[in-house]
Design a protein around this motif. Structure first.
Motif, short mmCIF file in Angstrom:
data_model
loop_
_atom_site.label_atom_id
_atom_site.label_comp_id
_atom_site.label_asym_id
_atom_site.label_seq_id
_atom_site.Cartn_x
_atom_site.Cartn_y
_atom_site.Cartn_z
N PHE A 122 0.83 -1.21 0.00
CA PHE A 122 0.00 0.00 0.00
C PHE A 122 0.86 1.26 0.00
O PHE A 122 0.61 2.22 -0.72
N ILE A 123 1.93 1.24 0.83
CA ILE A 123 2.79 2.42 0.96
C ILE A 123 3.47 2.73 -0.38
O ILE A 123 3.47 3.86 -0.85
N GLY A 154 2.39 6.05 -2.44
CA GLY A 154 3.40 7.07 -2.18
C GLY A 154 2.86 8.15 -1.26
O GLY A 154 2.10 7.88 -0.32
N GLU A 155 3.21 9.41 -1.55
CA GLU A 155 2.78 10.53 -0.71
C GLU A 155 1.26 10.69 -0.67
O GLU A 155 0.71 11.29 0.26
N GLN A 156 0.57 10.15 -1.68
CA GLN A 156 -0.90 10.27 -1.73
C GLN A 156 -1.56 9.60 -0.51
O GLN A 156 -2.72 9.85 -0.21
N CYS A 166 5.11 -7.24 10.65
CA CYS A 166 5.12 -7.13 9.20
C CYS A 166 4.78 -5.70 8.79
O CYS A 166 4.48 -4.85 9.62
N GLU A 167 4.82 -5.46 7.49
CA GLU A 167 4.60 -4.10 7.00
C GLU A 167 3.21 -3.56 7.35
O GLU A 167 3.06 -2.38 7.66
N GLU A 168 2.20 -4.44 7.34
CA GLU A 168 0.85 -3.98 7.68
C GLU A 168 0.79 -3.47 9.12
O GLU A 168 0.16 -2.46 9.40
N TYR A 197 -7.86 -5.06 -0.66
CA TYR A 197 -6.84 -4.85 0.37
C TYR A 197 -6.60 -3.35 0.57
O TYR A 197 -6.42 -2.89 1.70
N ARG A 198 -6.63 -2.59 -0.52
CA ARG A 198 -6.46 -1.12 -0.40
C ARG A 198 -7.62 -0.50 0.36
O ARG A 198 -7.44 0.47 1.09
#
Length: 354
Positions: free
Chosen positions: A137-138, A142-144, A283-285, A171-172
């Motif tokens: 997701f990151i 990005g910056e959005q 994890c990243e999430e 997922y998003r």
């Protein structure tokens, strides 16, 4: 059409459109999260070529389940994937599905407010680590992400468009809801909950018309024209709104860039740790969810303290302390105070004062 279900007396009207996304005939397999009344569903889709004129050269099926909560549905992904393949190869054999239902069944007759009012929580452990490395997701937004964060916190109606496959887009939707997590007691009583609707299509228009806040995704381009249904339209990485008063929120400011830099830094540290130590927990999430939870708690903690003070005055210094840009985030702060009913006076009107 719905070919088979248990229990047989459950209302599944429209579920056939939710469990098979528009445009799925162009792909081999997919998974879809969706909402059906107070319940959440997960369906796995597969498409198999067949030498049959009657089936026009392709056999397509989805196998799905409904639950009062979406947070544990991912556990049954493997089972659903194997079952949809089984249904394509040997149609009409439902014994495995019937046995699964007997083993897992629960009462789906949720009372008022149950099921639909669950707050967004972790999708434990890491929802699809074993499936989709591109579900970052990151990296994707990005910056959005900072724009989506503000809009999610204000409980706007967010609709994400993408062609199939739709699993990664579901997922998003989940990630967008996590952007608005707050764990302080007494916050959020005046705002609608952040509802993940997951996949929606034209059959959902009537139900979306009455929603004041949701996050959903669709594969149907026609939704872009139906502006009365959404506040924010996300086409891939492009975040758009037709509301003039929300336009300032689409601009990335210096405080947003600083937050994004910190988020990326934490992510790089995590990836390095995973690579060097082979440690995939957290994890990243988890990192992503906690980053925004802490950010939100810091903002609301400050707002509560100021509202409890004698002069109730929110200064530029307060804004910086909350990680916000006093000028660039002024309209965001005003909207936030109004949305959450916080009695504070904003005194950062003078653009000439840094």
């Amino acid at each position: 059409m719905v070919e088979w279900c248990l229990p047989q007396d459950i209302d599944l009207e429209g579920v056939e459109f939710k469990s098979m996304a528009s445009g799925s005939h162009k792909i081999q397999s997919d998974f879809i999260y969706f909402r059906k009344g107070p319940f959440f569903g997960l369906a796995c889709f597969a498409n198999m070529p067949v030498e049959s004129e009657l089936e026009r050269g392709a056999r397509m099926k989805s196998v799905g389940i409904l639950s009062p909560s979406y947070t544990l549905l991912y556990r049954y992904m493997h089972f659903l994937e194997s079952q949809v393949r089984h249904q394509l190869e040997t149609p009409g054999h439902y014994s495995h599905l019937a046995a699964f239902y007997e083993d897992k069944k629960g009462v789906l007759h949720a009372g008022p407010g149950r099921g639909g009012s669950l707050p967004p929580v972790y999708w434990l452990p890491s929802i699809h680590r074993y499936m989709y490395p591109e579900m970052k997701f990151i990296e994707f937004f990005g910056e959005q992400i900072l724009v989506l964060w503000k809009l999610a916190l204000l409980r706007k109606r967010i609709l994400i468009f993408s062609p199939p496959p739709v699993g990664v887009v579901c997922y998003r939707v989940y990630c967008c809801c996590c952007l608005a997590n707050i764990s302080l007691p007494g916050i959020g009583g005046s705002v609608p909950e952040s509802k993940p609707f997951f996949y929606v299509n034209v059959a959902d228009i009537a139900s979306l018309e009455v929603e004041v806040s949701y996050v959903a995704c669709t594969t149907e381009k026609i939704f872009e024209e139906k502006r009365e249904l959404y506040d924010v339209y996300v086409d891939n990485q492009n975040v758009k709104t037709h509301h003039d008063h929300l336009q300032p929120l689409l601009k990335i400011n210096s405080a947003d860039r600083e937050k994004y830099r910190r988020l990326k830094e934490q992510r790089q540290t995590l990836l390095y740790t995973q690579e060097v130590e082979g440690n995939y927990s957290p994890c990243e999430e988890d990192l992503f969810v906690l980053f925004f939870l802490e950010q939100n708690n810091r903002i609301f903690q400050t707002l509560l303290e100021v509202s409890a003070s004698q002069d109730k005055t929110l200064t530029a210094e307060h804004a910086r302390g909350m990680g916000l840009d006093p000028q660039g985030d002024r309209s965001f702060l005003l909207d936030l105070l109004e949305a959450y009913g916080i009695d504070v006076m904003l005194v950062i009107d003078n653009p000439c004062c840094p």
